[in-house]
Design an enzyme around this catalytic site. Sequence first.
Site, PDB file in Angstrom:
ATOM      1  N   CYS A  30       0.836  -1.211   0.000  1.00  0.00           N
ATOM      2  CA  CYS A  30       0.000   0.000   0.000  1.00  0.00           C
ATOM      3  C   CYS A  30       0.870   1.262   0.000  1.00  0.00           C
ATOM      4  O   CYS A  30       1.559   1.546   0.978  1.00  0.00           O
ATOM      5  CB  CYS A  30      -0.906  -0.053   1.233  1.00  0.00           C
ATOM      6  SG  CYS A  30      -1.711   1.496   1.659  1.00  0.00           S
ATOM      7  N   CYS A  33       0.175   3.792   2.739  1.00  0.00           N
ATOM      8  CA  CYS A  33       0.621   3.247   4.029  1.00  0.00           C
ATOM      9  C   CYS A  33       2.091   3.556   4.258  1.00  0.00           C
ATOM     10  O   CYS A  33       2.511   3.824   5.389  1.00  0.00           O
ATOM     11  CB  CYS A  33       0.416   1.731   4.088  1.00  0.00           C
ATOM     12  SG  CYS A  33      -1.297   1.220   3.968  1.00  0.00           S
TER      13      CYS A  33
END
Length: 105
Positions: A30, A33
């Site tokens: 991600c 993230c």
Amino acid sequence: MALAITDATFDEVVLKSDKPVMVDFWAAWCGPCRMVGPIIDEISEEYAGKVVVGKVDVDANQEFAAKYGVRNIPTVLVFHNGEVVGKQVGVAPKQTYADSLDALL
């Protein structure tokens, strides 16, 4: 550094904590993230001793991500006395995360 929290340790580390707890639900693949990760690590260092800060890899640990309705990552939840008292979905400035903890201290 933020603690690595797993499904096996979540109950003890997060729900039974006598301090506020910030949990970053993330995954290695991600992109956003990876932007939030360093912010969470900084907060972990700055609030050491006052707050528990941890990260849950949602690919390896799906039980509590599902329980708390984490559909998008990164999602950062703040717990106090075992209850969710704050939620931030997506990338936010560091101050947003700090403010959510300051309100509990």
